[in-house]
Every structure is written in C-alpha cells, then in structure tokens.
Design a protein around this motif. Structure first.
Motif: not given
Length: 598
Positions: A464-480, A519-528
């Motif tokens: 299983a894999g996961r990708l997250q992306l985020g962005s704030v456009v316009g104000p700079e960090g202290p003003d956002a 980003a997150q990556l998982e390997g899952r194995v069913r043992v029972r």
C-alpha cells in the motif's frame, strides 16, 4: 376415512422414529473412475452425502434422503462439465438408494458407496439462439467444437435475453428450446428461440413498506425516468440511490408482472426503513498525542424525506504532559435528491479549539453547497462558506474572517475502504478564499492519493502506498491563515516523529509551511485468518514556497505493526521510531486505532 387416519399415524410414527434414531458412524466414499481431478472435486462438492458425512449427528434417514437427492445433483455436475452419457449409482450397504422408500431407512448403515461413470465428454454441435438483439455477445465457449458445458448454455441464453432487455424489451423470454445429446457423435445440439416482446417504457414507481419517509421523496430519490425507454441499468441505479441515503435497511425494486397501458412497465419498490436514530463512539490512543474520544448522534430521516442530521464531537490530547486538550463540535445536514436524484444539498457548521505546541486556535467555519455523484465511484462538491478564527502563534495573535469557495473531487476505486487490498483512491480539495476585514486572499490546495496491490495465495501479501501534496498560494506564511498551513509528524503523516514536529522556522518561531509533501509505504502480510503483520516507512517535508522543493526540511519514520480483523475493520497497533534527525532510532511512538493507517 378411518384407514386414512391409520396410515397417516403410521407415517408420522416412522418419521418420529427416524428423527429419534441415534447418530451413525458411516463410511462414505466416492469413486468416479478415471475422472479428472477437477471433475472429482466438483462431484464431491455437489454431493450432500459427502457433506453429511462430515456433520456430527446424521441419522439413517438423513443418509437415505441425501442419497436420493444426490442422483440429480451429481448428474447436474456431470452436465456442467459436458458429460451427458454418465451413470450414477449410490449403494447403501449394497442396496441401490433409489430403491429404498423415503421413510424406509434401515435401522443402521455401515457403508455408502457413490459410483460415478462420467462417460464420454461431449462437444457442441449446432449452437443457435435466435433472434439476437443488436450488439449481443454470446460466451466464447458457446460454439461448435467447444466442450458442451450446461453452464455455458445457460449463460448464453441469459446473455441473449439480457441483450433484448438492454434494448428496452423488458419481457424477453425463451419461446422454444430444443437441446439434444447425440450420443454416437458425442455432441450436444442447442437450438433456442427467443421471444423479445414489445419495447416498453418505464411506468410509475409504486412504493410499499414506508412508514416515516414520504412516498414522494422516495420517488424523487430513486429518480426512475418514468416515460423513457426501459433500461435494466436504471433500476440498479435507482436501487443504489435509495440504499445510499442510509434511511433504509432493505430496498428491492422489481418489474411488475403485467404490462401497463401503452406498453408501460410499472416498477414496484419494496423498502424496509432503518431505525431513524443512531449513536456511536470511538477511542484512539497515541503515546504522543494522548487519548482521543469521539462520539456522534445521527438522525436518518429528520424531516420525513430521508434527510440526515448528524452531531459529532471529539476531544483529543487527553492524558498528555502538556495538558493541551483540543475540542471539536460538528453539525451536518444532508438532503438527498435536491436538484435531481444524484445531487444533494448539504450544510455544515464546525466549532473548534486547537492547542498544539505551535498554534492556539479558536475558530468557527460553515458552508452550504451541493454534492453530485457523477459516477458510482466519483463524487464532486462545491460550496460557499466562511471561516472566522483567532490564532495565537509565536509570531503573535491574528484574527481573520474569510469567505471560502471549497471544491472537492473524490474518486474511490478501492475494493474495501476499511481494509483495501486492491484499487486506488484520490481525494482533491481546492479552496479559494477571500479575506475580509484586512485579511489576505489566496487559495489552498490539498491532494491525497492512495494505491493498493495484493499478490500471493488468497492475496496474502499487500503493498500500500500513499502520497499527499499541499500548497497555499497567495499570502506568505506569516500572513496566511495559520490553520491553512501544513505541518508534518504524527499518525496521519510521519509515524515515529512527534506530532506536528516539522514546520518552517521564522526567526525564533516555528509556523506551518505553505507547501507539504508526504509519502507512506506499507507492506502487509496476513499470518493468520484474522491477524496481519505490517512494516512501514513514512516521509514528510514542509516548505515556505507554494510548491515543494528539494531544499525543504524533511524527516522520516519507520516501524512495524499488527492488525486484527474484526469483520468491520481491523484494529491497528503500530510501533514507530524516527529514522532521521538527531533522535533517529532513539525514541518509540505507539499508535492504536481502528482501520488501516490509510
């Protein structure tokens, strides 16, 4: 009359004796001669005697009844594999089971032998199903020279009828059939005639079973296109719409038996309403974020039209060293079929208090908008909202009021949202915001994409894999808007790293970034059957530009976990440690929850 009573009494006595008979230890064997392993397995699966032999308390009468039923069941299995000249013999202590009266079971049984002679395997000779609707595709195996499986014949006839139904001929049926097994040639000839019937249009939707949900609302939610040409897919879609509301525990839409005036076809909807109210609660524990308690109250039919009203609250940060407890209260309302059957009206209101190490926020936000189900797995929403907040950070206190225009799109093609083994999921949100009372304007974008792939016997291994992306456009960090900015660390981003431990340094203060990559990556194995082991690696970076760059500060974590399948979702236990930074491999974080991490 007296004689009839005596015979009936005797029959009842025999039946009672049979029921009272003690359980028997009977040897049951099946001999199919030179049959293939595949055919032998299917014969065993078809036999009631084989199954009965595995049960704890069968009686002699049970064995006789099962044997008499097995003749037809075994012949059906032979026909399904293309054997039409076979013979079946079932011997109960040497006696043919068919010669034993239904209530004439012997007092005891020692051995039952099932003897099957499959005979020659047949192929198709003539294969004709007429007439066929335009575009109808029959199974590839339904043609001269292929193995003459009875299941293929049924599939082909079903495809022919479905082809006409897709053209609007709802009452298409088999008009004639001539199926002949030619034993000398070892061939099966199939000649089936179809009666398409007239092209029909949808009549009225006739609703029964509802008590609290108004009939006119059920008709509106179903959205059956009355007056248009019949299409079986429309019935499935209407059924899905009604089930999706959550107001009904059972929904069944069926075609009326009789054709109505003007070649119309009424549709009968039988529904069972679910209990209108529901409550629930949840609990999650993290060694860093503390204890989280949540609960909700739901009404499935607030105004009599399957409207959903939900009140949900959450308290997190309990039993932490910082005593920084967060509160959240959400109220939501959803009215299905507001502007068409696939468009719902929604309204939300949220009140929150967040006391994280880097931010202290008190805020309120609300929106009202429309949600449209474009396809079965794609939903888009648009809304008009507001957000008001007072935020305290190391840079000072900021108050702002925003007018927001959030737009979302969610594509869910996972096989199971709670424990996915295949498919993918994409959720995107774009929120333009207009600052009022001297606040700055801009836009916030966030995307979350997940993918799953399983392999091995019974899909034992899952990546299983996961990708997250985020962005704030316009104000700079202290003003956002501070709560629009991004942090990394914790169960939702990088396990093993402290919660929201990664941000952007501004002087001596740390604030959230205007960009985020996770980003997150998982390997899952069913043992029972119910237990799985998990290994994972998480990565996150936060930057002060609208888009991630290679120079942005980053961190990572890794660990192992275990999952216990409860049937309604796995219970999750993860142990993680940082694998980057000065404290790499020197700390351990514990995460407990319900459902997979993603």
């Amino acid at each position: 009359m007296r004689q009839w009573k005596v015979l009936t009494g005797a029959a009842m006595a025999a039946a009672l004796c049979a029921l009272a008979s003690p359980a028997l230890a009977v040897r049951v064997s099946l001999d199919a001669g030179a049959a293939s392993e595949e055919l032998d397995d299917q014969l065993r699966d078809a036999s009631l005697l084989i199954t009965l032999d595995d049960e704890d308390t069968p009686t002699a009468q049970d064995f006789v009844a099962s044997a008499r039923a097995d003749y037809r069941r075994l012949l059906t299995a032979l026909y399904a594999n293309g054997y039409y000249g076979g013979a079946v013999s079932i011997l109960i202590d040497g006696r043919e089971a068919a010669s034993i009266a239904p209530l004439g079971a012997p007092a005891s049984i020692e051995r039952i032998r099932i003897l099957v002679d499959p005979g020659p395997r047949f192929t198709f000779g003539r294969t004709a199903i007429t007439p066929l609707a335009p575009g109808t595709e029959l199974p590839e195996g339904f043609r001269p020279g292929e193995r003459a499986r009875s299941t293929i014949v049924r599939t082909a006839v079903g495809a022919a009828i479905e082809g006409w139904r897709q053209q609007g001929n709802a009452k298409a049926e088999v008009a004639s059939e001539d199926i002949t097994a030619r034993h000398p040639a070892q061939q099966l000839d199939v000649d089936v005639g179809i009666a398409p019937g007239p092209v029909l249009t949808f009549g009225n939707l006739i609703v029964t079973g509802n008590e609290r949900v108004r009939t006119e609302r059920i008709v509106a939610i179903a959205g059956l296109p009355t007056g248009t040409r019949y299409d079986p897919d429309e019935i499935e879609t209407a059924t899905a719409r009604l089930r999706r509301t959550g107001a009904f525990s059972a929904v069944a839409l069926e075609e009326a038996d009789a054709i109505g005036p003007g070649n119309t076809l009424p549709i009968e909807a039988t529904i069972v309403e679910d209990e209108p109210r529901r409550i629930g609660f949840g609990i999650e524990v993290s060694s860093v974020e503390g204890l989280t308690l949540s609960g909700f109250w739901l009404h499935r039919n607030l105004l009599g039209g399957a409207e959903r009203f939900r009140i949900e609250g959450e308290i997190n940060g309990i039993a932490t060293d910082t005593e920084e407890i967060d509160y959240e209260l959400d109220l939501s309302f959803d009215r299905p079929a507001t502007f068409g059957p696939d468009t719902a009206l929604f309204a939300n209101l949220r009140l929150e208090r967040v006391q994280d190490p880097e931010i202290d926020l008190t805020g309120a936000e609300g929106d009202i908008g429309l949600s449209r189900i474009v396809t079965e797995d794609l939903t888009v929403t648009g809304a008009l909202g507001f957000r008001a907040a007072e935020v305290r950070t190391d840079l000072g206190t900021n108050q702002y009021l925003l007018l927001t225009l959030p737009v979302t799109a969610e594509l869910d093609r996972r096989d199971d949202p709670l424990d996915a083994k295949s498919g993918y999921y994409i959720d995107t949100e774009l929120t333009p915001f207009i600052g009022l009372d001297s606040a700055e304007s801009g836009a916030r974008l966030f995307a979350d994409a997940r993918a799953y792939r399983s392999f091995g016997t019974d899909d034992r291994f899952t990546v299983a894999g996961r990708l997250q992306l985020g962005s704030v456009v316009g104000p700079e960090g202290p003003d956002a808007p501070a709560d629009f900015l991004f942090y990394s660390g914790g169960g939702g981003t990088v396990r093993g790293q402290p919660f929201q431990s990664l941000g952007v340094e501004v002087g001596d203060a740390t604030i959230g970034g205007t960009s985020f990559l996770g980003a997150q990556l998982e390997g899952r194995v069913r043992v029972r059957d119910r237990i799985s082991a998990v290994g994972f690696y998480d990565y996150g970076q936060v930057g002060d530009d609208p888009y991630p760059t290679a120079d942005d500060p980053s961190h990572a974590g890794a660990g192992i976990g275990v999952r216990y399948d409860t049937g309604i979702g796995p219970i999750r236990l993860d142990v993680a440690t940082p694998v980057s930074g000065d404290d790499a491999f020197e700390a351990v974080q514990l995460y407990i929850g319900i459902g997979q991490a993603f």
